[in-house]
Design an enzyme around this catalytic site. Structure first.
Site, mmCIF file in Angstrom:
data_model
loop_
_atom_site.group_PDB
_atom_site.id
_atom_site.type_symbol
_atom_site.label_atom_id
_atom_site.label_comp_id
_atom_site.label_asym_id
_atom_site.label_seq_id
_atom_site.Cartn_x
_atom_site.Cartn_y
_atom_site.Cartn_z
ATOM 1 C CB SER A 62 -0.897 0.025 1.240
ATOM 2 O OG SER A 62 -1.739 -1.086 1.262
HETATM 3 N N1 SAH Z 1 -0.024 -5.190 4.252
HETATM 4 C C1 SAH Z 1 0.589 -5.567 3.019
HETATM 5 C C2 SAH Z 1 -0.350 -5.388 1.865
HETATM 6 C C3 SAH Z 1 -0.408 -6.637 1.039
HETATM 7 S S1 SAH Z 1 -1.682 -6.756 -0.166
HETATM 8 C C4 SAH Z 1 1.918 -4.866 2.836
HETATM 9 O O1 SAH Z 1 2.254 -4.003 3.670
HETATM 10 O O2 SAH Z 1 2.673 -5.188 1.931
HETATM 11 C C5 SAH Z 1 -2.811 -7.867 0.619
HETATM 12 C C6 SAH Z 1 -2.310 -9.230 0.967
HETATM 13 O O3 SAH Z 1 -3.395 -9.971 1.498
HETATM 14 C C7 SAH Z 1 -1.780 -10.045 -0.221
HETATM 15 O O4 SAH Z 1 -0.470 -10.431 0.048
HETATM 16 C C8 SAH Z 1 -2.728 -11.257 -0.278
HETATM 17 O O5 SAH Z 1 -2.081 -12.454 -0.664
HETATM 18 C C9 SAH Z 1 -3.214 -11.333 1.158
HETATM 19 N N2 SAH Z 1 -4.485 -12.031 1.370
HETATM 20 C C10 SAH Z 1 -5.610 -11.986 0.612
HETATM 21 N N3 SAH Z 1 -6.561 -12.766 1.155
HETATM 22 C C11 SAH Z 1 -6.035 -13.318 2.282
HETATM 23 C C12 SAH Z 1 -6.541 -14.225 3.278
HETATM 24 N N4 SAH Z 1 -7.777 -14.733 3.239
HETATM 25 N N5 SAH Z 1 -5.720 -14.577 4.297
HETATM 26 C C13 SAH Z 1 -4.441 -14.083 4.362
HETATM 27 N N6 SAH Z 1 -3.927 -13.229 3.452
HETATM 28 C C14 SAH Z 1 -4.705 -12.847 2.427
#
Ligand code: SAH
Length: 219
Positions: A62
Site C-alpha cells: 500500500s
Molecule cells: N499489508 C501488506 C499489503 C499486502 S496486499 C503490505 O504491507 O505489503 C494484501 C495481501 O493480502 C496479499 O499479500 C494477499 O495475498 C493477502 N491475502 C488476501 N486474502 C487473504 C486471506 N484470506 N488470508 C491471508 N492473506 C490474504
C-alpha cells in the site's frame, strides 16, 4: 543523514503530516523503518513514492499514506496485541511491531510470507508471529485481540473477526465494498454492539478465503 533517511523524512513531512497523520508514534515508526527492504529489488527506487508498489504474484504494498492512516486508525497502545490479515511484503507488519506489544500476521501466499518473515527477522522485529493460510476467519487460538487490521478488500466484515476483538472497545480496521473500490471502515466493539465509522475511499486487492471473496484465488 543518508539519502534513505532524507527520503523518509520527506515522506513524513510531505505525504503524511499534511494529510492528517498526527500520531507521533506512527510518524516515528515510518521515519525509521526502511521501506525499500520490503520491495522486490527492481522496485526499491519506488519505495518512498506517494503510491502503492507492485509485489510479486499480483499483490501490492500500500501507499505510505494508507499504511499510516490504517495504523493511526487502530489507536494502538504499547500494551496491545494486534492481528494483521494480509502480511504481503511485511512493511505494514513492521510498522505495527513498533506500535504494539505483539503482532500476529497471516498471509495466504507462502512465498510472500517467507520473504516478509526474513526481512522482519533482519530488522529485529521479535514481537511478530507469522502464519501462512486463510486469515479471513482470524486466528481464534490467539483471540481476543485489542485490534485487527485487514489489508485486503472484503465483501463484508467477516463474522469471525467481530468475535475475535476485545468486547470493551476492540477495533477492526478493514476495507469493505465491491472488488474495484472499497471504503475503509473502523468498527469498534462494545459487547454485542459494533459501532461503524467510514474513514475514506480506498482500493485493495481482494481478501480471498472462507469469509472473503470465496472461491477466488489471489492471483
Ligand atoms: N499489508 C501488506 C499489503 C499486502 S496486499 C503490505 O504491507 O505489503 C494484501 C495481501 O493480502 C496479499 O499479500 C494477499 O495475498 C493477502 N491475502 C488476501 N486474502 C487473504 C486471506 N484470506 N488470508 C491471508 N492473506 C490474504
Amino acid at each position: 543523514m543518508t539519502d534513505r533517511e532524507l527520503q523518509r523524512e520527506w515522506m513524513v513531512e510531505h505525504q503524511l503530516r499534511p494529510r492528517g497523520i498526527e500520531d507521533p508514534r506512527v510518524l516515528e515508526a515510518m521515519a525509521e523503518i526502511p521501506r525499500e527492504l520490503f520491495l522486490p529489488v527492481d522496485q526499491a527506487a519506488a519505495a518512498y513514492e506517494d503510491a502503492a508498489v507492485p509485489l510479486s504474484q499480483g499483490q501490492t504494498l500500500s501507499q505510505p499514506f494508507m499504511v499510516a492512516a490504517m495504523s493511526q486508525a487502530l489507536q494502538l497502545t504499547p500494551r496491545d496485541r494486534v492481528l494483521e490479515i494480509g502480511t504481503g511484503s511485511g512493511y505494514q507488519t513492521a510498522v505495527l511491531s513498533r506500535l504494539a506489544a505483539e503482532v500476529f500476521t497471516i498471509e495466504y501466499l507462502p512465498e510472500l510470507s517467507r520473504a516478509a518473515v526474513a526481512v522482519l527477522r533482519e530488522l529485529g522485529c521479535v514481537n511478530v508471529r507469522a502464519r501462512v493460510g486463510d486469515g479471513s476467519g482470524g486466528w481464534p487460538e490467539e483471540a481476543p485481540f485489542d485490534a485487527i487490521l485487514v489489508t485486503a478488500g472484503a465483501p463484508a466484515l467477516p463474522a469471525s473477526l467481530k468475535q475475535q476483538v476485545r468486547e470493551d472497545g476492540g477495533r477492526i480496521v478493514i476495507p469493505v465494498g465491491p472488488r474495484t473500490l472499497q471504503t475503509l471502515y473502523r468498527f469498534v466493539r462494545h459487547g454485542t454492539e459494533v459501532e461503524r465509522e467510514a474513514l475514506m475511499d480506498c482500493r485493495f486487492v481482494p481478501l480471498v478465503g472462507e469469509e472473503g471473496w470465496r472461491g477466488e484465488t489471489p492471483e
